[in-house]
Design an enzyme around this catalytic site. Sequence first.
Site, PDB file in Angstrom:
ATOM      1  N   LYS A   1      -0.624  -6.680 -12.466  1.00  0.00           N
ATOM      2  CA  LYS A   1      -0.091  -7.665 -12.037  1.00  0.00           C
ATOM      3  C   LYS A   1       0.824  -7.688 -10.209  1.00  0.00           C
ATOM      4  O   LYS A   1       1.134  -7.621  -9.772  1.00  0.00           O
ATOM      5  CB  LYS A   1       1.822  -6.101 -12.512  1.00  0.00           C
ATOM      6  CG  LYS A   1       1.433  -6.008 -13.731  1.00  0.00           C
ATOM      7  CD  LYS A   1       2.515  -4.943 -13.925  1.00  0.00           C
ATOM      8  CE  LYS A   1       2.285  -4.645 -15.739  1.00  0.00           C
ATOM      9  NZ  LYS A   1       1.522  -2.947 -15.344  1.00  0.00           N
ATOM     10  N   GLY A   2      -1.043  -6.696  -9.646  1.00  0.00           N
ATOM     11  CA  GLY A   2      -0.679  -6.570  -8.044  1.00  0.00           C
ATOM     12  C   GLY A   2      -0.306  -8.247  -6.979  1.00  0.00           C
ATOM     13  O   GLY A   2      -0.127  -7.952  -6.445  1.00  0.00           O
TER      14      GLY A   2
ATOM     15  N   ASP B   1     -10.469  -4.854  -3.125  1.00  0.00           N
ATOM     16  CA  ASP B   1     -11.232  -3.091  -2.517  1.00  0.00           C
ATOM     17  C   ASP B   1     -13.095  -3.398  -2.662  1.00  0.00           C
ATOM     18  O   ASP B   1     -13.384  -3.508  -1.840  1.00  0.00           O
ATOM     19  CB  ASP B   1     -10.231  -2.488  -3.739  1.00  0.00           C
ATOM     20  CG  ASP B   1     -10.965  -1.217  -3.156  1.00  0.00           C
ATOM     21  OD1 ASP B   1     -11.182  -0.748  -2.013  1.00  0.00           O
ATOM     22  OD2 ASP B   1     -10.525  -0.123  -3.795  1.00  0.00           O
TER      23      ASP B   1
ATOM     24  N   LYS C   1     -10.145  -5.117   2.191  1.00  0.00           N
ATOM     25  CA  LYS C   1     -10.434  -3.974   2.517  1.00  0.00           C
ATOM     26  C   LYS C   1     -12.285  -4.000   3.339  1.00  0.00           C
ATOM     27  O   LYS C   1     -12.791  -4.646   2.731  1.00  0.00           O
ATOM     28  CB  LYS C   1     -10.467  -2.608   1.312  1.00  0.00           C
ATOM     29  CG  LYS C   1      -8.941  -1.396   1.359  1.00  0.00           C
ATOM     30  CD  LYS C   1      -9.328  -0.799   0.399  1.00  0.00           C
ATOM     31  CE  LYS C   1      -7.792  -0.557  -0.067  1.00  0.00           C
ATOM     32  NZ  LYS C   1      -7.552   0.538  -0.375  1.00  0.00           N
TER      33      LYS C   1
ATOM     34  N   PHE D   1      -5.723   3.792   1.248  1.00  0.00           N
ATOM     35  CA  PHE D   1      -4.482   2.661   0.076  1.00  0.00           C
ATOM     36  C   PHE D   1      -3.601   2.527   0.539  1.00  0.00           C
ATOM     37  O   PHE D   1      -3.300   3.296   1.540  1.00  0.00           O
ATOM     38  CB  PHE D   1      -4.939   4.281  -0.794  1.00  0.00           C
ATOM     39  CG  PHE D   1      -3.897   4.360  -2.322  1.00  0.00           C
ATOM     40  CD1 PHE D   1      -4.729   3.809  -3.132  1.00  0.00           C
ATOM     41  CD2 PHE D   1      -2.339   4.299  -2.237  1.00  0.00           C
ATOM     42  CE1 PHE D   1      -4.342   3.135  -4.101  1.00  0.00           C
ATOM     43  CE2 PHE D   1      -2.255   3.399  -3.302  1.00  0.00           C
ATOM     44  CZ  PHE D   1      -2.946   3.361  -4.520  1.00  0.00           C
ATOM     45  N   VAL D   2      -3.024   1.845   0.223  1.00  0.00           N
ATOM     46  CA  VAL D   2      -1.731   0.677   0.158  1.00  0.00           C
ATOM     47  C   VAL D   2      -0.408   0.352  -0.061  1.00  0.00           C
ATOM     48  O   VAL D   2      -1.512   0.370  -1.275  1.00  0.00           O
ATOM     49  CB  VAL D   2      -2.075  -0.905   1.611  1.00  0.00           C
ATOM     50  CG1 VAL D   2      -3.024   0.007   2.902  1.00  0.00           C
ATOM     51  CG2 VAL D   2      -2.489  -1.602   1.084  1.00  0.00           C
TER      52      VAL D   2
ATOM     53  N   ASP E   1       0.980  -1.133  -6.292  1.00  0.00           N
ATOM     54  CA  ASP E   1       0.930   0.200  -6.221  1.00  0.00           C
ATOM     55  C   ASP E   1       0.400   1.327  -5.992  1.00  0.00           C
ATOM     56  O   ASP E   1      -0.989   1.410  -6.125  1.00  0.00           O
ATOM     57  CB  ASP E   1       1.717  -0.571  -8.153  1.00  0.00           C
ATOM     58  CG  ASP E   1       0.537   0.297  -8.570  1.00  0.00           C
ATOM     59  OD1 ASP E   1      -0.850  -1.073  -8.447  1.00  0.00           O
ATOM     60  OD2 ASP E   1       0.039   0.786  -9.446  1.00  0.00           O
TER      61      ASP E   1
ATOM     62  N   ARG F   1       5.666  -1.677  -5.834  1.00  0.00           N
ATOM     63  CA  ARG F   1       4.904  -3.428  -5.907  1.00  0.00           C
ATOM     64  C   ARG F   1       6.285  -3.940  -4.992  1.00  0.00           C
ATOM     65  O   ARG F   1       5.838  -4.934  -4.420  1.00  0.00           O
ATOM     66  CB  ARG F   1       4.735  -4.121  -7.248  1.00  0.00           C
ATOM     67  CG  ARG F   1       3.751  -2.997  -7.994  1.00  0.00           C
ATOM     68  CD  ARG F   1       3.412  -4.151  -8.854  1.00  0.00           C
ATOM     69  NE  ARG F   1       2.763  -3.015 -10.247  1.00  0.00           N
ATOM     70  CZ  ARG F   1       1.459  -2.791  -9.954  1.00  0.00           C
ATOM     71  NH1 ARG F   1       0.578  -3.810  -9.049  1.00  0.00           N
ATOM     72  NH2 ARG F   1       0.810  -2.408 -11.296  1.00  0.00           N
TER      73      ARG F   1
END
Length: 179
Positions: free
Chosen positions: A43-44, A103, A131, A152-153, A159, A165
Amino acid sequence: MNEDIEKVLIAEEVIERRLDVIAERIRADFAREDSLQVVGILKGALVFMADLLRRVPLRLEIECLNVASYHGGTESSGQVDFLDVKLPEVKGRSVLVLDDILDTGRTLAAVSEKLYEMGARKVKTCVLLTKDKERAAEGEADYSAFEIGDEFVVGYGLDYDGKYRNLPYVGVLKESVIG
Ligand code: IMP
Ligand code: MG
């Protein structure tokens, strides 16, 4: 929700201005194709996708793929699972894959490989964030809006444990929230 954020890393207006630039690059690079299949990774990529694609004046077809690589925590599990029953039809087509963040690189590598296996002619990748770290899987994204440090964001599609989100910016959570 905003009270859980330690700092705003990329503000909404900054994201919006940058999307104009990335969208214009995509338009110019694909202007000569008769059609372009976009595949967003759920869903990102949801928020990024909606904002980016409305800036690209091409005859896009939009599909989504449900892929999981994170399982609730803040570290990648290392495995990429395809959760859809039916995958998009991409045979002979140019495909632009959209994801929130590059990532370890495993998700985009696994999705690109899968799309080529399914007969895609050309696969390009586009992410909101990259990243700055060593990748487990080969390859950088063809389009990337921002480079960030190895932290981590959340927000703008990203999320933590399914939440945050819908933050309109990219931020870092307070340590007390991650616990
Ligand atoms: P990769 O396969 O390791 O490149 O990871 C890609 C996926 O991991 C992304 O689509 C995100 O869903 C998730 N992810 C990686 N880093 C972060 C982060 O900092 N915050 C939230 N999700 C992340
Ligand atoms: Mg995720």
